[in-house]
Design a protein around this motif. Structure first.
Motif, mmCIF file in Angstrom:
data_model
loop_
_atom_site.group_PDB
_atom_site.id
_atom_site.type_symbol
_atom_site.label_atom_id
_atom_site.label_comp_id
_atom_site.label_asym_id
_atom_site.label_seq_id
_atom_site.Cartn_x
_atom_site.Cartn_y
_atom_site.Cartn_z
ATOM 1 N N VAL A 147 0.845 -1.198 0.000
ATOM 2 C CA VAL A 147 0.000 0.000 0.000
ATOM 3 C C VAL A 147 0.880 1.247 0.000
ATOM 4 O O VAL A 147 1.695 1.431 0.895
ATOM 5 C CB VAL A 147 -0.913 0.009 1.245
ATOM 6 C CG1 VAL A 147 -1.827 1.223 1.218
ATOM 7 C CG2 VAL A 147 -1.744 -1.270 1.286
ATOM 8 N N PRO A 148 0.744 2.088 -1.018
ATOM 9 C CA PRO A 148 1.624 3.256 -1.087
ATOM 10 C C PRO A 148 1.387 4.244 0.054
ATOM 11 O O PRO A 148 0.267 4.379 0.541
ATOM 12 C CB PRO A 148 1.257 3.914 -2.425
ATOM 13 C CG PRO A 148 0.025 3.258 -2.893
ATOM 14 C CD PRO A 148 -0.206 2.013 -2.113
ATOM 15 N N ARG A 179 -1.601 8.047 3.801
ATOM 16 C CA ARG A 179 -1.775 9.428 4.263
ATOM 17 C C ARG A 179 -3.214 9.881 4.020
ATOM 18 O O ARG A 179 -3.854 10.463 4.877
ATOM 19 C CB ARG A 179 -0.779 10.329 3.536
ATOM 20 C CG ARG A 179 -0.589 11.674 4.208
ATOM 21 C CD ARG A 179 0.721 12.335 3.806
ATOM 22 N NE ARG A 179 0.866 12.470 2.363
ATOM 23 C CZ ARG A 179 1.850 11.902 1.647
ATOM 24 N NH1 ARG A 179 2.761 11.164 2.242
ATOM 25 N NH2 ARG A 179 1.914 12.080 0.347
ATOM 26 N N GLU A 180 -3.728 9.561 2.813
ATOM 27 C CA GLU A 180 -5.118 9.931 2.491
ATOM 28 C C GLU A 180 -6.080 9.296 3.481
ATOM 29 O O GLU A 180 -7.037 9.925 3.920
ATOM 30 C CB GLU A 180 -5.495 9.438 1.087
ATOM 31 C CG GLU A 180 -4.788 10.155 -0.026
ATOM 32 C CD GLU A 180 -5.191 11.608 -0.137
ATOM 33 O OE1 GLU A 180 -6.289 11.959 0.326
ATOM 34 O OE2 GLU A 180 -4.405 12.395 -0.673
ATOM 35 N N VAL A 181 -5.821 8.018 3.784
ATOM 36 C CA VAL A 181 -6.730 7.299 4.669
ATOM 37 C C VAL A 181 -6.689 7.898 6.068
ATOM 38 O O VAL A 181 -7.717 8.047 6.719
ATOM 39 C CB VAL A 181 -6.394 5.790 4.673
ATOM 40 C CG1 VAL A 181 -7.084 5.076 5.818
ATOM 41 C CG2 VAL A 181 -6.798 5.167 3.345
ATOM 42 N N LEU A 222 -11.067 10.673 -1.888
ATOM 43 C CA LEU A 222 -10.694 9.466 -2.625
ATOM 44 C C LEU A 222 -10.034 9.815 -3.951
ATOM 45 O O LEU A 222 -9.264 9.046 -4.491
ATOM 46 C CB LEU A 222 -11.923 8.589 -2.885
ATOM 47 C CG LEU A 222 -12.584 8.009 -1.626
ATOM 48 C CD1 LEU A 222 -13.712 7.082 -2.034
ATOM 49 C CD2 LEU A 222 -11.596 7.262 -0.769
ATOM 50 N N ALA A 223 -10.345 11.005 -4.450
ATOM 51 C CA ALA A 223 -9.855 11.371 -5.776
ATOM 52 C C ALA A 223 -8.342 11.285 -5.845
ATOM 53 O O ALA A 223 -7.775 10.865 -6.841
ATOM 54 C CB ALA A 223 -10.317 12.773 -6.125
ATOM 55 N N ARG A 224 -7.667 11.701 -4.774
ATOM 56 C CA ARG A 224 -6.210 11.683 -4.842
ATOM 57 C C ARG A 224 -5.630 10.350 -4.404
ATOM 58 O O ARG A 224 -4.561 9.969 -4.842
ATOM 59 C CB ARG A 224 -5.638 12.805 -3.986
ATOM 60 C CG ARG A 224 -5.883 14.173 -4.570
ATOM 61 C CD ARG A 224 -5.052 15.218 -3.874
ATOM 62 N NE ARG A 224 -5.212 15.164 -2.428
ATOM 63 C CZ ARG A 224 -6.253 15.639 -1.773
ATOM 64 N NH1 ARG A 224 -7.250 16.176 -2.426
ATOM 65 N NH2 ARG A 224 -6.313 15.572 -0.469
#
Length: 316
Positions: free
Chosen positions: A58-59, A64-66, A171-173
Motif C-alpha cells: 500500500v503506497p 496518508r489519504e486514509v 478518494l480522488a487523490r
C-alpha cells in the motif's frame, strides 16, 4: 499498515470479518457492498478500492489519504470511516477495503421520491439539509481539503433523523484514475465548476461551493439546474442562465486553457429558473454561483447567511 491507526492489523481480513450482503453501488473508485460485521452484527458499507497496478503493498500516499479521511470523519456531517482492511483480489493484487458506517439513502434518491410524488421538498427540510451540507464542507475546507466531486449521489442521508453526511471525500487523490465509465452518471458534469470545465489547473475550495449551489437549486426544483451531457454543453447550460462570462465579471477567464469565443448570452433571472425559493435563498444561491471563484461565498460565510436565520443550528 501500522500507519492507519494500527487498525488494519487486527487479525481478520475483510473477507473473514464481514459477510457481504449485496452490492449497493459501483462507485468511481470501485465496488461498494452492504455488509455485516460478523463480530458485532453491525451493518456497514464496504468500499473496495484497487490500488495502482504497479504498487507493491500500500503506497504511503494512500496511507496518508486514509489517515486524513479518518481524521475528517470525526465531523458528524462526514461519513465515518470505521476501519481499513487489506485484501487480495483474484489476480493477487492488493485491494483495500474501507469500512464506513452504513446510511440508508442518499440525496439523489431522496430528491427522486419527491419528483415521483410530484410534491415539493418542504422548505424547512431544504434549509436544514443545506445547512448540514455547508457545515460539513466548511469543516473539510478548514483542514485544507477539497472534495471536487460533490453531487447528490454522494450525500448520504438517514431518513429517520434527516441527518446528511458527505461521502467519497479525498478518494480522488488516494486511488487510481476512475475505473471505466460504467454508466453515464458516474462521471456526471452537472455539478462541475466553470473554472474546472474551462481547464483551470489551479483551483480552490470555490469548486465545491459551485457544486453546493447546484445541489441547492436541485433541492428546490427537483431537477438539475445545469444538466449538460458533454463539457461544452455543460458550459453552454451555465452561460445561458448566468450570461456568458467575460473579463469584467471574471478577470482571467479568457486566459484559461479551454476558453474559446462562445455565443453571447445575457444573464437570466435566477428567480425564474428556481421558483419557490425565497429572496434570502436566492441571494445565497447567487453568491454560490458567482463566476469568479474569488467572489464565491465560502462555506463558513454561507452558514452565517440570513437564509439560515430561524433554523435551530445547534441541533444540526
Amino acid at each position: 499498515m501500522e500507519m492507519i491507526g494500527g487498525e488494519a492489523n487486527k487479525g481478520a481480513t475483510a473477507m473473514e470479518a464481514f459477510e457481504k450482503l449485496e452490492k449497493v453501488g459501483e462507485g468511481t473508485y470501485g465496488k461498494v457492498y452492504r455488509a455485516r460485521e460478523k463480530a458485532t452484527g453491525k451493518i456497514v458499507a464496504l468500499k473496495k478500492t484497487r490500488l495502482h497496478e504497479d504498487e507493491e503493498g500500500v503506497p504511503p500516499t494512500t496511507l496518508r489519504e486514509v489517515s486524513i479521511l479518518r481524521m475528517l470523519s470525526r465531523d458528524p456531517h462526514i461519513v465515518k470511516l470505521m476501519d481499513v482492511k487489506q485484501g487480495q483480489n483474484k489476480e493477487g493484487k492488493t485491494v483495500l477495503y474501507l469500512v464506513f458506517e452504513y446510511m440508508d439513502t442518499d440525496l439523489k434518491k431522496f430528491i427522486r421520491t419527491f419528483r415521483q410524488s410530484g410534491e415539493h421538498i418542504p422548505s424547512p427540510i431544504v434549509k436544514s439539509l443545506m445547512f448540514q451540507l455547508c457545515k460539513g464542507v466548511a469543516f473539510f475546507h478548514g483542514h485544507g481539503i477539497l472534495h471536487r466531486d460533490l453531487k447528490p449521489h454522494n450525500l448520504l442521508m438517514d431518513r429517520e433523523t434527516m441527518m446528511l453526511k458527505i461521502a467519497d471525500l479525498g478518494l480522488a487523490r488516494a486511488f487510481t484514475v476512475p475505473l471505466k465509465k460504467y454508466t453515464h452518471e458516474i462521471l456526471t458534469l452537472w455539478y462541475r465548476a466553470p473554472e474546472v470545465l474551462l481547464g483551470a489547473t489551479h483551483y480552490s475550495t470555490a469548486v465545491d461551493i459551485w457544486s453546493v449551489g447546484c445541489i441547492f437549486a436541485e433541492l428546490v426544483t427537483k431537477q438539475a439546474i445545469f444538466p449538460g451531457d458533454s463539457e461544452l454543453q455543460q458550459l453552454l447550460h451555465i452561460f445561458r442562465l448566468l450570461g456568458t462570462p467575460n473579463e469584467d465579471v471574471w478577470p482571467g477567464v479568457s486566459k484559461l486553457k479551454d476558453w474559446h469565443e462562445y455565443p453571447q448570452w445575457s444573464p437570466q433571472s435566477l428567480a425564474k429558473a428556481v421558483p419557490n425559493l425565497d429572496e434570502m435563498g436566492l441571494d445565497l444561491l447567487l453568491q454560490m454561483l458567482q463566476y469568479d471563484p474569488a467572489k464565491r461565498i465560502s462555506a463558513k460565510a454561507a452558514m452565517e447567511h440570513r437564509y439560515f436565520d430561524g433554523l435551530n443550528k445547534d441541533s444540526l
